[in-house]
Scaffold this active site. Structure first.
Site, PDB file in Angstrom:
ATOM      1  N   GLY A 135       0.819  -1.213   0.000  1.00 53.19           N
ATOM      2  CA  GLY A 135       0.000   0.000   0.000  1.00 53.19           C
ATOM      3  C   GLY A 135       0.850   1.259   0.000  1.00 53.19           C
ATOM      4  O   GLY A 135       2.084   1.190   0.030  1.00 53.19           O
TER       5      GLY A 135
ATOM      6  N   LYS B   7     -12.233   0.588  12.061  1.00 49.75           N
ATOM      7  CA  LYS B   7     -10.950   1.179  12.459  1.00 49.75           C
ATOM      8  C   LYS B   7     -10.989   1.601  13.930  1.00 49.75           C
ATOM      9  O   LYS B   7      -9.998   1.461  14.658  1.00 49.75           O
ATOM     10  CB  LYS B   7     -10.582   2.363  11.566  1.00 49.75           C
ATOM     11  CG  LYS B   7     -10.256   1.992  10.120  1.00 49.75           C
ATOM     12  CD  LYS B   7      -9.081   1.024  10.004  1.00 49.75           C
ATOM     13  CE  LYS B   7      -7.760   1.681  10.339  1.00 49.75           C
ATOM     14  NZ  LYS B   7      -6.622   0.741  10.213  1.00 49.75           N
TER      15      LYS B   7
ATOM     16  N   ASP C  24      -9.050   9.449  10.252  1.00 49.34           N
ATOM     17  CA  ASP C  24      -9.989  10.528  10.570  1.00 49.34           C
ATOM     18  C   ASP C  24     -11.435  10.035  10.539  1.00 49.34           C
ATOM     19  O   ASP C  24     -12.326  10.658  11.130  1.00 49.34           O
ATOM     20  CB  ASP C  24      -9.820  11.683   9.567  1.00 49.34           C
ATOM     21  CG  ASP C  24      -9.969  11.242   8.116  1.00 49.34           C
ATOM     22  OD1 ASP C  24      -9.228  10.324   7.704  1.00 49.34           O
ATOM     23  OD2 ASP C  24     -10.793  11.811   7.382  1.00 49.34           O
TER      24      ASP C  24
ATOM     25  N   TYR D  96     -16.507   1.351   7.594  1.00 43.28           N
ATOM     26  CA  TYR D  96     -15.034   1.384   7.588  1.00 43.28           C
ATOM     27  C   TYR D  96     -14.510   2.090   8.840  1.00 43.28           C
ATOM     28  O   TYR D  96     -13.649   1.567   9.556  1.00 43.28           O
ATOM     29  CB  TYR D  96     -14.533   2.092   6.318  1.00 43.28           C
ATOM     30  CG  TYR D  96     -13.109   2.583   6.421  1.00 43.28           C
ATOM     31  CD1 TYR D  96     -12.038   1.693   6.447  1.00 43.28           C
ATOM     32  CD2 TYR D  96     -12.822   3.952   6.515  1.00 43.28           C
ATOM     33  CE1 TYR D  96     -10.720   2.155   6.566  1.00 43.28           C
ATOM     34  CE2 TYR D  96     -11.524   4.418   6.631  1.00 43.28           C
ATOM     35  CZ  TYR D  96     -10.489   3.510   6.654  1.00 43.28           C
ATOM     36  OH  TYR D  96      -9.193   3.958   6.777  1.00 43.28           O
TER      37      TYR D  96
ATOM     38  N   ALA E 267      -4.800  -2.539   5.974  1.00 42.25           N
ATOM     39  CA  ALA E 267      -6.196  -2.289   6.346  1.00 42.25           C
ATOM     40  C   ALA E 267      -7.095  -2.507   5.137  1.00 42.25           C
ATOM     41  O   ALA E 267      -6.650  -2.442   3.990  1.00 42.25           O
ATOM     42  CB  ALA E 267      -6.366  -0.860   6.854  1.00 42.25           C
ATOM     43  N   TYR E 268      -8.352  -2.765   5.426  1.00 42.59           N
ATOM     44  CA  TYR E 268      -9.392  -2.762   4.395  1.00 42.59           C
ATOM     45  C   TYR E 268      -9.856  -1.316   4.308  1.00 42.59           C
ATOM     46  O   TYR E 268     -10.456  -0.796   5.252  1.00 42.59           O
ATOM     47  CB  TYR E 268     -10.535  -3.684   4.815  1.00 42.59           C
ATOM     48  CG  TYR E 268     -11.622  -3.847   3.776  1.00 42.59           C
ATOM     49  CD1 TYR E 268     -11.778  -5.039   3.083  1.00 42.59           C
ATOM     50  CD2 TYR E 268     -12.513  -2.806   3.496  1.00 42.59           C
ATOM     51  CE1 TYR E 268     -12.793  -5.193   2.132  1.00 42.59           C
ATOM     52  CE2 TYR E 268     -13.517  -2.950   2.549  1.00 42.59           C
ATOM     53  CZ  TYR E 268     -13.647  -4.147   1.872  1.00 42.59           C
ATOM     54  OH  TYR E 268     -14.640  -4.299   0.926  1.00 42.59           O
ATOM     55  N   THR E 269      -9.554  -0.654   3.185  1.00 42.20           N
ATOM     56  CA  THR E 269      -9.799   0.794   3.101  1.00 42.20           C
ATOM     57  C   THR E 269     -10.814   1.195   2.022  1.00 42.20           C
ATOM     58  O   THR E 269     -11.001   2.383   1.780  1.00 42.20           O
ATOM     59  CB  THR E 269      -8.482   1.547   2.822  1.00 42.20           C
ATOM     60  OG1 THR E 269      -7.905   1.034   1.612  1.00 42.20           O
ATOM     61  CG2 THR E 269      -7.489   1.381   3.962  1.00 42.20           C
TER      62      THR E 269
ATOM     63  N   ASP F  56      -1.331 -13.508   5.685  1.00 39.10           N
ATOM     64  CA  ASP F  56      -2.760 -13.219   5.783  1.00 39.10           C
ATOM     65  C   ASP F  56      -3.054 -12.896   7.247  1.00 39.10           C
ATOM     66  O   ASP F  56      -3.106 -13.804   8.095  1.00 39.10           O
ATOM     67  CB  ASP F  56      -3.576 -14.425   5.317  1.00 39.10           C
ATOM     68  CG  ASP F  56      -5.078 -14.170   5.349  1.00 39.10           C
ATOM     69  OD1 ASP F  56      -5.495 -13.116   5.892  1.00 39.10           O
ATOM     70  OD2 ASP F  56      -5.840 -15.025   4.850  1.00 39.10           O
TER      71      ASP F  56
ATOM     72  N   TRP G 205      -6.441  11.566   4.321  1.00 38.82           N
ATOM     73  CA  TRP G 205      -6.282  12.004   2.925  1.00 38.82           C
ATOM     74  C   TRP G 205      -4.879  11.716   2.376  1.00 38.82           C
ATOM     75  O   TRP G 205      -4.202  12.611   1.868  1.00 38.82           O
ATOM     76  CB  TRP G 205      -6.569  13.508   2.829  1.00 38.82           C
ATOM     77  CG  TRP G 205      -7.973  13.929   3.152  1.00 38.82           C
ATOM     78  CD1 TRP G 205      -8.900  13.255   3.906  1.00 38.82           C
ATOM     79  CD2 TRP G 205      -8.611  15.146   2.736  1.00 38.82           C
ATOM     80  NE1 TRP G 205     -10.058  13.979   3.994  1.00 38.82           N
ATOM     81  CE2 TRP G 205      -9.916  15.145   3.284  1.00 38.82           C
ATOM     82  CE3 TRP G 205      -8.203  16.252   1.984  1.00 38.82           C
ATOM     83  CZ2 TRP G 205     -10.825  16.199   3.084  1.00 38.82           C
ATOM     84  CZ3 TRP G 205      -9.101  17.294   1.794  1.00 38.82           C
ATOM     85  CH2 TRP G 205     -10.392  17.256   2.330  1.00 38.82           C
TER      86      TRP G 205
END
Length: 285
Positions: free
Chosen positions: A10, A129, A102, A125, A60-62, A36, A150
């Site tokens: 990422g 988090k 955020d 999401y 992370a799953y974003t 995994d 961001w």
């Protein structure tokens, strides 16, 4: 110091490994192909084998909109995966740094959120988090939780790359003008994380480049610096419906960084300038 970084494929994980190597640290970057994090046994085995001094958990799953429908996978990655990593880190007495967002806040008001403000996520999401934050705090006595916003980096997709791509086919774009936050260059953020993990200054932090803007203002600055002639028409959030709700106010106070002796990240316009040089001209950091 040996540091394990999840999410190496990422934007942030890639730059954290890069920053660590520049500091002469031993870096182990993992992606989902190597590890995994939703497989509990695999996580324990991997951590025991590698024996890192610290774990910086960037994976992370974003996919914010997709998360509303793909809840099981989102939960497994952001909550269960974080739990397994935190437990494994505790077992070998490794430091642990969890990257949050955020999106744990509801985005109400116009004042910057401080670290002690109560999270109140408005999307799935953000909820996962925040649950990840709670898991870290429940398992570990000492931890770093760093909320970011961001982000844009050289590795992976982001808003800057999307805008530049759209500029090839559009002279005019509609961009949301009533959501505010701080664009953050992952190369700047990575240096801070590498500095932080080598200290004992534990706690919850907010970290982003300095200054605030709307998405519309961000896009205008991207085109200005990239020398693109694209007209931006600011629109309200309601005019651009998405599956998940977005916080209107993603401003975060970074005073705690300063109070703890960390150097604030540069202004976001300066960060964008350096990023574009690397992206468009191959001039690295």
């Amino acid at each position: 110091m040996k540091i394990l970084v999840t999410g190496f494929n990422g934007q942030l994980g890639y730059d954290v490994v890069r920053a660590g190597l520049k500091h002469g640290l031993e870096m182990i970057g993992t992606s989902s192909k190597d590890l995994d994090i939703t497989e509990e046994h695999a996580v324990y085995e991997f951590i025991r084998e590698k024996k890192p001094d610290a774990v910086i958990h960037c994976a992370a799953y974003t996919a914010v909109d997709k998360a509303e429908d793909d809840k099981e996978k989102c939960w497994n990655v952001n909550v269960e995966g974080t739990k397994y990593l935190a437990k494994a880190a505790k077992e070998i007495k490794a430091k642990f740094l969890y990257i949050s967002t955020d999106y744990v806040f509801d985005g109400k008001g116009a004042e910057p959120f401080v670290e002690t403000d109560s999270p109140n996520p408005i999307g799935y999401y953000g909820l996962t988090k925040y649950e990840g934050e709670k898991v870290v705090q429940a398992i570990l006595e000492a931890f770093f939780i760093v909320r970011i916003s961001w982000v844009f980096g050289i590795n992976g997709n982001n808003f800057v790359k999307t805008m530049l791509r759209l500029s090839e086919t559009h002279n005019e774009l509609k961009v949301v003008s009533d959501q505010f936050g701080s664009p953050t260059y992952t190369a700047d953020l990575a240096r801070l994380l590498i500095d932080m993990i080598q200290t004992g200054k534990y706690g919850i932090y907010h970290a982003s480049n300095e200054g605030f803007c709307s998405w519309a203002e961000f896009s205008e600055e991207i085109f200005k610096q990239a020398g693109k002639r694209v007209e931006i028409n600011g629109i309200k959030t309601e005019e651009y419906p998405t599956r998940a709700l977005r916080p209107h106010n993603s401003r975060m106070s970074k005073q705690k960084l300063i109070d703890n002796g960390f150097i604030p990240l540069p202004e976001w316009q300066d960060a964008l300038n350096r990023y574009l040089k690397e992206l468009l001209h191959g001039v690295g950091e």
